[in-house]
Design an enzyme around this catalytic site. Structure first.
Site, short mmCIF file in Angstrom:
data_model
loop_
_atom_site.label_atom_id
_atom_site.label_comp_id
_atom_site.label_asym_id
_atom_site.label_seq_id
_atom_site.Cartn_x
_atom_site.Cartn_y
_atom_site.Cartn_z
N ASP A 7 0.86 -1.17 0.00
CA ASP A 7 0.00 0.00 0.00
C ASP A 7 0.91 1.23 0.00
O ASP A 7 2.13 1.12 -0.21
CB ASP A 7 -0.99 -0.04 1.18
CG ASP A 7 -0.33 0.14 2.55
OD1 ASP A 7 0.92 0.21 2.62
OD2 ASP A 7 -1.06 0.21 3.55
N CYS A 64 3.03 -3.26 4.14
CA CYS A 64 2.14 -2.17 4.57
C CYS A 64 2.73 -1.59 5.84
O CYS A 64 3.91 -1.84 6.13
CB CYS A 64 0.69 -2.65 4.71
SG CYS A 64 0.34 -3.79 6.05
N THR A 66 2.23 -2.19 9.11
CA THR A 66 2.62 -3.23 10.08
C THR A 66 2.94 -4.56 9.42
O THR A 66 3.48 -5.46 10.08
CB THR A 66 1.47 -3.48 11.07
OG1 THR A 66 0.31 -3.86 10.31
CG2 THR A 66 1.17 -2.25 11.91
N GLY A 67 2.54 -4.72 8.19
CA GLY A 67 2.62 -6.02 7.50
C GLY A 67 1.41 -6.88 7.79
O GLY A 67 1.22 -7.92 7.16
N VAL A 68 0.57 -6.43 8.73
CA VAL A 68 -0.54 -7.27 9.18
C VAL A 68 -1.71 -7.25 8.19
O VAL A 68 -2.16 -8.30 7.71
CB VAL A 68 -1.01 -6.85 10.59
CG1 VAL A 68 -2.27 -7.60 10.99
CG2 VAL A 68 0.09 -7.12 11.61
N GLY A 69 -2.21 -6.06 7.89
CA GLY A 69 -3.41 -5.97 7.05
C GLY A 69 -3.23 -6.64 5.71
O GLY A 69 -4.07 -7.45 5.28
N HIS A 97 9.59 -24.81 8.25
CA HIS A 97 8.48 -25.60 8.81
C HIS A 97 7.14 -25.34 8.14
O HIS A 97 6.31 -26.23 8.08
CB HIS A 97 8.33 -25.32 10.31
CG HIS A 97 9.47 -25.85 11.13
ND1 HIS A 97 9.46 -25.84 12.51
CD2 HIS A 97 10.65 -26.41 10.77
CE1 HIS A 97 10.59 -26.38 12.97
NE2 HIS A 97 11.34 -26.70 11.93
N ASN A 98 6.92 -24.11 7.70
CA ASN A 98 5.58 -23.74 7.19
C ASN A 98 5.54 -23.53 5.68
O ASN A 98 4.47 -23.27 5.14
CB ASN A 98 5.08 -22.45 7.87
CG ASN A 98 5.28 -22.46 9.37
OD1 ASN A 98 6.07 -21.69 9.92
ND2 ASN A 98 4.59 -23.36 10.06
N ARG A 108 6.59 0.37 9.17
CA ARG A 108 6.66 1.15 10.41
C ARG A 108 7.25 0.32 11.55
O ARG A 108 7.33 0.80 12.68
CB ARG A 108 5.25 1.62 10.80
CG ARG A 108 4.71 2.70 9.86
CD ARG A 108 3.25 3.00 10.15
NE ARG A 108 2.81 4.17 9.41
CZ ARG A 108 1.53 4.44 9.12
NH1 ARG A 108 0.58 3.61 9.52
NH2 ARG A 108 1.21 5.52 8.45
N HIS A 132 6.58 -31.94 8.56
CA HIS A 132 5.79 -30.71 8.46
C HIS A 132 4.72 -30.79 7.37
O HIS A 132 3.75 -30.02 7.40
CB HIS A 132 6.70 -29.52 8.19
CG HIS A 132 7.76 -29.37 9.24
ND1 HIS A 132 7.46 -29.01 10.54
CD2 HIS A 132 9.10 -29.57 9.19
CE1 HIS A 132 8.58 -28.99 11.25
NE2 HIS A 132 9.58 -29.33 10.45
N ARG A 135 1.08 -31.35 8.34
CA ARG A 135 0.44 -30.16 8.94
C ARG A 135 -0.04 -29.19 7.85
O ARG A 135 -1.12 -28.61 7.95
CB ARG A 135 1.42 -29.47 9.89
CG ARG A 135 1.71 -30.35 11.10
CD ARG A 135 3.06 -30.15 11.71
NE ARG A 135 3.34 -31.15 12.72
CZ ARG A 135 4.51 -31.33 13.30
NH1 ARG A 135 5.53 -30.56 12.95
NH2 ARG A 135 4.69 -32.27 14.19
#
Ligand code: RB5
Length: 148
Positions: A7, A64, A66-69, A97-98, A108, A132, A135
């Site tokens: 963004d 973005c 926080t990288g979260v949204g 692992h993932n 930020r 892994h 999972r």
């Protein structure tokens, strides 16, 4: 080939990472946003996620504040395992692992040098497979239930 997206808040860090990828000779495509004019992160998270889910692109890097949204948006696409990272350990383990296929960074939260370090580790670390995989298969089963 790496797919990139951000963004307006993540735009500057994305540019720094694009310069880093240029230095390393790693090819990429930027799916926008292309400047700092206010916009919304979901569409860029989705664009990168679809590019990776289609297998046209091997991995994605998204940005973005926080990288979260933008990671939440990306994770709505089936087959996407986007991880928000602000440390090298998580970056490495999310690959081992993932089998994370998108890395999300908060402009930020992390400085440029740490972001480059995280990207380097994340790009160079392979998926371990083995124990892994079951999972990850269970996660795919959840996705299948959501489609019905
Ligand atoms: C935009 O102000 C900000 O909310 C966005 O960049 C991101 O941090 C959301 O998770």
């Amino acid at each position: 080939m790496i797919a990139l997206g951000s963004d307006h808040v993540g735009y500057e860090l994305k540019k720094i990472i694009m310069e880093y990828l240029d230095e390393k000779g790693i090819p990429y495509k930027d799916f926008g946003h292309y400047d700092q004019e206010r916009t919304d992160y979901p569409m860029f998270g989705e664009a990168v996620a679809r590019a990776v889910a289609s297998s046209e692109f091997e991995k994605g890097l998204i940005f973005c504040g926080t990288g979260v949204g933008i990671s939440i948006a990306a994770n709505k696409v089936n087959g996407i395992r986007a991880v928000v990272c602000s440390d090298c350990y998580t970056a490495k383990l999310s690959r081992l692992h993932n089998n994370s296929n998108i890395l999300s960074l908060g402009s930020r939260v992390v400085g440029a040098d740490l972001a480059k370090m995280i990207v380097e580790i994340w790009l160079e670390t392979p998926y371990e497979g083995g124990r892994h995989q079951n999972r990850l298969d269970l996660i795919s089963e959840i996705e299948k239930k959501e489609c019905n």
